[in-house]
Motif scaffolding. Structure first.
Motif, PDB file in Angstrom:
ATOM      1  N   SER A 245      68.072  28.396 124.520  1.00  0.00           N
ATOM      2  CA  SER A 245      68.359  27.347 123.328  1.00  0.00           C
ATOM      3  C   SER A 245      67.417  26.908 123.380  1.00  0.00           C
ATOM      4  N   ALA A 246      66.870  26.716 121.908  1.00  0.00           N
ATOM      5  CA  ALA A 246      65.717  26.254 121.079  1.00  0.00           C
ATOM      6  C   ALA A 246      65.625  24.560 121.293  1.00  0.00           C
ATOM      7  N   ALA A 247      64.248  24.226 121.826  1.00  0.00           N
ATOM      8  CA  ALA A 247      63.777  22.721 121.929  1.00  0.00           C
ATOM      9  C   ALA A 247      64.141  22.123 120.420  1.00  0.00           C
ATOM     10  N   PRO A 248      63.656  20.511 120.204  1.00  0.00           N
ATOM     11  CA  PRO A 248      64.234  20.342 118.894  1.00  0.00           C
ATOM     12  C   PRO A 248      63.117  20.179 118.814  1.00  0.00           C
TER      13      PRO A 248
ATOM     14  N   ILE B 150      65.975  12.672 113.943  1.00  0.00           N
ATOM     15  CA  ILE B 150      66.549  13.553 114.680  1.00  0.00           C
ATOM     16  C   ILE B 150      65.753  13.357 115.976  1.00  0.00           C
ATOM     17  N   GLN B 151      64.491  14.002 115.386  1.00  0.00           N
ATOM     18  CA  GLN B 151      63.769  14.385 116.444  1.00  0.00           C
ATOM     19  C   GLN B 151      62.643  13.194 117.606  1.00  0.00           C
ATOM     20  N   ARG B 152      62.763  12.244 116.696  1.00  0.00           N
ATOM     21  CA  ARG B 152      62.513  10.873 117.145  1.00  0.00           C
ATOM     22  C   ARG B 152      63.259  10.166 117.927  1.00  0.00           C
ATOM     23  N   GLN B 153      64.822   9.911 117.813  1.00  0.00           N
ATOM     24  CA  GLN B 153      65.521   9.381 118.161  1.00  0.00           C
ATOM     25  C   GLN B 153      65.475  10.178 119.903  1.00  0.00           C
ATOM     26  N   LEU B 154      66.106  11.135 119.276  1.00  0.00           N
ATOM     27  CA  LEU B 154      66.102  12.520 120.746  1.00  0.00           C
ATOM     28  C   LEU B 154      64.544  11.918 122.078  1.00  0.00           C
ATOM     29  N   GLU B 155      64.389  12.387 121.371  1.00  0.00           N
ATOM     30  CA  GLU B 155      62.435  11.588 122.488  1.00  0.00           C
ATOM     31  C   GLU B 155      62.348  10.051 122.624  1.00  0.00           C
ATOM     32  N   ARG B 156      63.195   9.344 122.236  1.00  0.00           N
ATOM     33  CA  ARG B 156      63.308   7.657 122.626  1.00  0.00           C
ATOM     34  C   ARG B 156      64.455   7.881 124.022  1.00  0.00           C
ATOM     35  N   GLU B 157      65.360   9.150 123.744  1.00  0.00           N
ATOM     36  CA  GLU B 157      66.636   8.731 124.103  1.00  0.00           C
ATOM     37  C   GLU B 157      66.122   9.300 125.861  1.00  0.00           C
ATOM     38  N   ARG B 158      64.957  10.107 125.766  1.00  0.00           N
ATOM     39  CA  ARG B 158      64.838  11.404 126.992  1.00  0.00           C
ATOM     40  C   ARG B 158      63.963  10.764 127.862  1.00  0.00           C
ATOM     41  N   LEU B 159      62.825   9.206 127.452  1.00  0.00           N
ATOM     42  CA  LEU B 159      62.455   8.704 127.850  1.00  0.00           C
ATOM     43  C   LEU B 159      63.062   7.243 128.258  1.00  0.00           C
ATOM     44  N   ARG B 160      64.125   6.973 127.159  1.00  0.00           N
ATOM     45  CA  ARG B 160      64.800   6.362 128.510  1.00  0.00           C
ATOM     46  C   ARG B 160      65.343   6.429 129.694  1.00  0.00           C
ATOM     47  N   GLU B 161      66.086   7.892 129.874  1.00  0.00           N
ATOM     48  CA  GLU B 161      66.777   8.369 130.845  1.00  0.00           C
ATOM     49  C   GLU B 161      65.459   8.623 132.214  1.00  0.00           C
ATOM     50  N   LEU B 162      64.303   9.583 131.514  1.00  0.00           N
ATOM     51  CA  LEU B 162      62.772   9.007 132.056  1.00  0.00           C
ATOM     52  C   LEU B 162      62.368   7.871 133.256  1.00  0.00           C
ATOM     53  N   ILE B 163      63.080   6.840 132.385  1.00  0.00           N
ATOM     54  CA  ILE B 163      62.144   5.135 132.635  1.00  0.00           C
ATOM     55  C   ILE B 163      63.136   5.107 134.123  1.00  0.00           C
ATOM     56  N   GLU B 164      64.382   5.156 133.720  1.00  0.00           N
ATOM     57  CA  GLU B 164      65.989   5.492 134.091  1.00  0.00           C
ATOM     58  C   GLU B 164      65.514   5.696 135.595  1.00  0.00           C
ATOM     59  N   ASP B 165      65.366   7.312 135.195  1.00  0.00           N
ATOM     60  CA  ASP B 165      65.396   8.217 136.683  1.00  0.00           C
ATOM     61  C   ASP B 165      64.171   7.398 137.441  1.00  0.00           C
TER      62      ASP B 165
END
Length: 67
Positions: free
Chosen positions: A4-7, A44-59
């Protein structure tokens, strides 16, 4: 095997979304009718980046404690 293609990558395909009239009016006022897709794509791309960053911080915090 297909990947699958990246955002932001891959071919552009039309989709249908439902928005409130006020949201559409504000979007058109800001972008004009022809700029709506690019504007929504960027949001949408910016929101996806923010959500991924939040996930990385939580991890990282679960492994190493609060940052």
């Amino acid at each position: 095997m297909a990947t699958s293609a990246a955002p932001g990558e891959g071919p552009v395909r039309p989709v249908s979304v439902s928005l409130h009239e006020g949201t559409i009016a504000a979007l058109r006022a800001r972008t004009g009718k022809r700029g709506m897709s690019a504007y929504v794509e960027a949001l949408i791309q910016r929101q996806l980046e923010r959500e991924r960053l939040r996930e990385l911080i939580e991890d990282a915090e679960s492994e190493h404690g609060p940052v």
